[in-house]
Design an enzyme around this catalytic site. Structure first.
Site, PDB file in Angstrom:
ATOM      1  N   GLN A  99       0.832  -1.196   0.000  1.00 14.78           N
ATOM      2  CA  GLN A  99       0.000   0.000   0.000  1.00 14.78           C
ATOM      3  C   GLN A  99       0.864   1.242   0.000  1.00 14.78           C
ATOM      4  O   GLN A  99       2.077   1.199   0.191  1.00 14.78           O
ATOM      5  CB  GLN A  99      -0.895   0.002   1.248  1.00 14.78           C
ATOM      6  CG  GLN A  99      -0.104  -0.013   2.548  1.00 14.78           C
ATOM      7  CD  GLN A  99      -0.993  -0.202   3.770  1.00 14.78           C
ATOM      8  OE1 GLN A  99      -1.203   0.732   4.530  1.00 14.78           O
ATOM      9  NE2 GLN A  99      -1.515  -1.429   3.950  1.00 14.78           N
ATOM     10  N   HIS A 101       0.078   5.700   1.058  1.00 16.58           N
ATOM     11  CA  HIS A 101      -0.900   6.649   1.578  1.00 16.58           C
ATOM     12  C   HIS A 101      -0.782   7.958   0.807  1.00 16.58           C
ATOM     13  O   HIS A 101       0.310   8.347   0.395  1.00 16.58           O
ATOM     14  CB  HIS A 101      -0.675   6.882   3.068  1.00 16.58           C
ATOM     15  CG  HIS A 101      -0.676   5.614   3.863  1.00 16.58           C
ATOM     16  ND1 HIS A 101      -1.792   4.814   3.976  1.00 16.58           N
ATOM     17  CD2 HIS A 101       0.308   4.979   4.554  1.00 16.58           C
ATOM     18  CE1 HIS A 101      -1.495   3.751   4.717  1.00 16.58           C
ATOM     19  NE2 HIS A 101      -0.236   3.829   5.068  1.00 16.58           N
ATOM     20  N   GLU A 126       3.752   8.098   8.069  1.00 14.61           N
ATOM     21  CA  GLU A 126       3.676   7.322   9.307  1.00 14.61           C
ATOM     22  C   GLU A 126       5.049   6.804   9.719  1.00 14.61           C
ATOM     23  O   GLU A 126       5.977   6.714   8.910  1.00 14.61           O
ATOM     24  CB  GLU A 126       2.691   6.162   9.155  1.00 14.61           C
ATOM     25  CG  GLU A 126       3.022   5.187   8.056  1.00 14.61           C
ATOM     26  CD  GLU A 126       1.887   4.208   7.770  1.00 14.61           C
ATOM     27  OE1 GLU A 126       0.743   4.462   8.176  1.00 14.61           O
ATOM     28  OE2 GLU A 126       2.151   3.181   7.124  1.00 14.61           O
ATOM     29  N   HIS A 265       4.728   0.243   0.685  1.00 10.31           N
ATOM     30  CA  HIS A 265       5.238  -0.514   1.830  1.00 10.31           C
ATOM     31  C   HIS A 265       4.232  -1.596   2.207  1.00 10.31           C
ATOM     32  O   HIS A 265       3.072  -1.574   1.789  1.00 10.31           O
ATOM     33  CB  HIS A 265       5.497   0.400   3.030  1.00 10.31           C
ATOM     34  CG  HIS A 265       4.282   1.129   3.515  1.00 10.31           C
ATOM     35  ND1 HIS A 265       3.837   2.301   2.934  1.00 10.31           N
ATOM     36  CD2 HIS A 265       3.394   0.866   4.516  1.00 10.31           C
ATOM     37  CE1 HIS A 265       2.752   2.720   3.559  1.00 10.31           C
ATOM     38  NE2 HIS A 265       2.456   1.860   4.521  1.00 10.31           N
ATOM     39  N   ARG A 284      -4.361   0.550  -1.934  1.00  5.83           N
ATOM     40  CA  ARG A 284      -3.818  -0.812  -1.930  1.00  5.83           C
ATOM     41  C   ARG A 284      -3.564  -1.320  -3.347  1.00  5.83           C
ATOM     42  O   ARG A 284      -4.267  -0.960  -4.281  1.00  5.83           O
ATOM     43  CB  ARG A 284      -4.789  -1.765  -1.232  1.00  5.83           C
ATOM     44  CG  ARG A 284      -5.167  -1.369   0.181  1.00  5.83           C
ATOM     45  CD  ARG A 284      -6.198  -2.322   0.776  1.00  5.83           C
ATOM     46  NE  ARG A 284      -6.655  -1.867   2.077  1.00  5.83           N
ATOM     47  CZ  ARG A 284      -7.666  -1.017   2.245  1.00  5.83           C
ATOM     48  NH1 ARG A 284      -8.320  -0.552   1.192  1.00  5.83           N
ATOM     49  NH2 ARG A 284      -8.030  -0.639   3.452  1.00  5.83           N
TER      50      ARG A 284
END
Length: 412
Positions: A99, A101, A126, A265, A284
Site C-alpha cells: 500500500q 498513503h 507514518e 510498503h 492498496r
C-alpha cells in the site's frame, strides 16, 4: 492527565486472541474482553472518528477535551478539536496489503471522488517503532538491486517481459524515476492468468535455489523464505512480483522506520508502535482481499529509490527529559507527530518537562507512578493510556519492575 479507553480493531491480518499484544494491552488497560478466536490487529489511541478514544472519568469522547488550553494555542488554531496524529499498537500475524498513503492534494481528491473508500481528506505519513522483531517491505530498492533481481530471477524477468526489462535497462541511466515508473506500470497491468502461470515458477526457484535466490548480495535464504511465506498467505498474488522491487527490512525492538506519503510498503510480521497523521486513507495494490486502486497508486507513487538503512529513523536523547531514566526522541521530518520512548528502572525517576502541545502516553511494560507538577498522581501498568495536556510536566517512577512508556506528541 486523563486516562483513556481506546478502540480495538479486528482485521484478518491481526494476531488471534491473547497472541495479540494490541488486545492484551486493551484488556489490561480497561478490561477489554478478548475472544480467543478473533484476530485483533490494532489498538487506536486518538480522536479519529473511525475509532475515537474516550475519557474514562467522564465517558465523553477525547475530542470534547481538546481546547486551546489542553492542546496549546498553535495546535488548536491549526487542527481544532481533532488531534493531528493517530497513535496505534499493531499486532501483525499476516502480511498487510502492499500500500501507500496519499499526500495532501491526492487525499483531498480521493475523498471528494470516492468517499466510501477514502474516508478523510488528509495525508498519512507514518512511523513504526518495533516492539518485537518486525519484518517489513518499505520503499523502492536502489535500481542496482532491482536490476540484479531481474537478471538473476528468471521468472520475475519473464513475468514483466523481456522487452520491458530491456527498455528499463536502456533508459534507467538517463531518467531513473521515469524508467522505474514505466517498468512498474508494465508489471502492475499483467492479468490474472499470467500471475497464475509464473507464480509456481517463482516459488519453485525460491525453494530449489534458496541460498542463491536473487543473488547472495541482496537476496539469499532470507529473501527466498520471504517469497515462500508470502505465497503461503496470498497465493497467486501480484504482490509476490512487487516484493523484489521493495526493500526488505527486519527491525529489532527500538528500531524505527519512517514512511513518507506515496511510498509503497507492507508490514509482514511483528508487534509495533505506529504513529501517523490523523488519517485512515490507504491505497492498496496487492496482498489483500479489499479494494485495490492500482491506477491511482501507479500514477502517483514517488518512484524514489533508496536503500533500507536510509529510511530508518535514529532516536536521539530528548532535550526536555531529565532524571535517572532514559528518554529517546523519534523525530520524523513532519510537524504532526514525534514519539518518545522512556525507560525507568525500579527506584528511578524520569521527568518530562512540559511539551508545547498534546500528547498520548501508553505503558507497554512495568508498573509505576505518574506525577504532575500540581499534585496529580496516577498509577501506570501495561495497557494504561493517558492524554497529557500541553505544557504539563510529568515525572515517571518505576516501582517493582522496569517501566517502558511510549508517548506520541505534537509541537508546532
Amino acid at each position: 492527565m486523563y486516562r483513556l479507553k481506546c478502540d480495538v480493531k479486528s482485521y484478518g491480518w491481526g494476531k488471534v486472541g491473547h497472541e495479540s499484544l494490541a488486545a492484551k494491552l486493551a484488556e489490561a488497560g480497561y478490561g477489554f474482553e478478548v475472544d480467543p478466536n478473533t484476530p485483533y490487529a490494532e489498538l487506536w489511541m486518538g480522536s479519529h472518528p473511525s475509532g475515537p478514544s474516550f475519557v474514562m472519568q467522564t465517558g465523553k469522547p477525547l475530542s470534547e477535551l481538546l481546547t486551546p488550553e489542553t492542546v496549546g494555542e498553535k495546535v488548536y488554531k491549526k487542527y481544532g478539536k481533532q488531534l493531528p496524529f493517530l497513535f496505534k499498537v499493531l499486532s501483525i500475524n499476516k502480511v498487510l496489503s502492499i500500500q501507500a498513503h496519499p499526500d495532501k492534494p491526492l487525499g483531498k481528491q480521493l475523498h471528494k471522488t470516492n468517499p466510501k473508500e477514502y474516508k478523510d481528506d488528509n495525508h498519512k505519513p507514518e512511523m513504526a517503532v518495533a516492539l518485537t522483531e518486525f519484518d517489513a517491505l518499505c520503499g523502492f530498492r536502489p535500481v542496482k538491486q532491482i536490476e540484479q533481481f531481474l537478471d538473476s530471477i528468471a521468472p520475475l524477468r519473464e513475468f514483466v517481459g523481456e522487452e520491458a526489462v530491456r527498455q528499463f535497462k536502456g533508459t534507467v541511466k538517463q531518467d531513473e524515476r521515469k524508467a522505474l515508473e514505466t517498468l512498474f506500470n508494465e508489471l502492475m497491468h499483467k492479468d490474472e492468468k499470467r500471475i497464475q502461470e509464473f507464480t509456481p515458477q517463482l516459488v519453485q526457484l525460491a525453494k530449489s535455489d534458496a541460498n542463491n535466490f536473487g543473488g547472495t548480495e541482496y537476496g539469499g535464504k532470507a529473501f527466498s523464505d520471504l517469497i515462500i511465506h508470502l505465497n503461503s498467505q496470498f497465493p497467486d498474488d501480484i504482490g509476490l512480483f512487487v516484493t523484489p522491487f521493495l526493500n526488505y527490512v527486519r527491525l529489532h525492538p527500538g528500531e524505527a522506520v519512517f514512511l513518507r506519503a506515496l511510498d509503497p510498503h507492507a508490514y509482514v510480521s511483528g508487534n509495533i508502535i505506529e504513529c501517523m497523521a490523523a488519517s485512515d486513507n490507504v491505497i492498496r495494490l496487492g496482498f489483500t482481499p479489499k479494494f485495490k486502486d492500482i491506477e491511482t497508486l501507479v500514477n502517483n507513487l514517488t518512484y524514489q529509490t533508496a536503500d533500507a538503512k536510509s529510511q530508518l529513523t535514529q532516536p536521539v536523547p530528548f532535550a526536555k527529559a531529565c532524571g535517572s531514566g532514559k528518554t529517546l526522541l523519534y523525530d520524523p521530518p513532519i510537524e504532526e507527530f514525534s514519539i518518545l520512548q522512556t525507560k525507568v528502572s525500579p527506584g528511578q525517576k524520569q521527568c518530562i518537562r512540559g511539551i508545547n502541545g498534546p500528547s498520548i502516553l501508553l505503558v507497554t511494560e512495568g508498573s509505576g507512578i505518574l506525577n504532575g507538577d500540581k499534585g496529580d498522581v496516577a498509577s501506570i501498568s501495561p495497557g494504561f493510556v493517558y492524554f497529557i495536556s500541553a505544557n504539563f510536566p510529568l515525572t515517571i517512577s518505576a516501582t517493582s519492575e522496569p517501566v517502558v512508556v511510549y508517548q506520541a506528541f505534537c509541537e508546532i
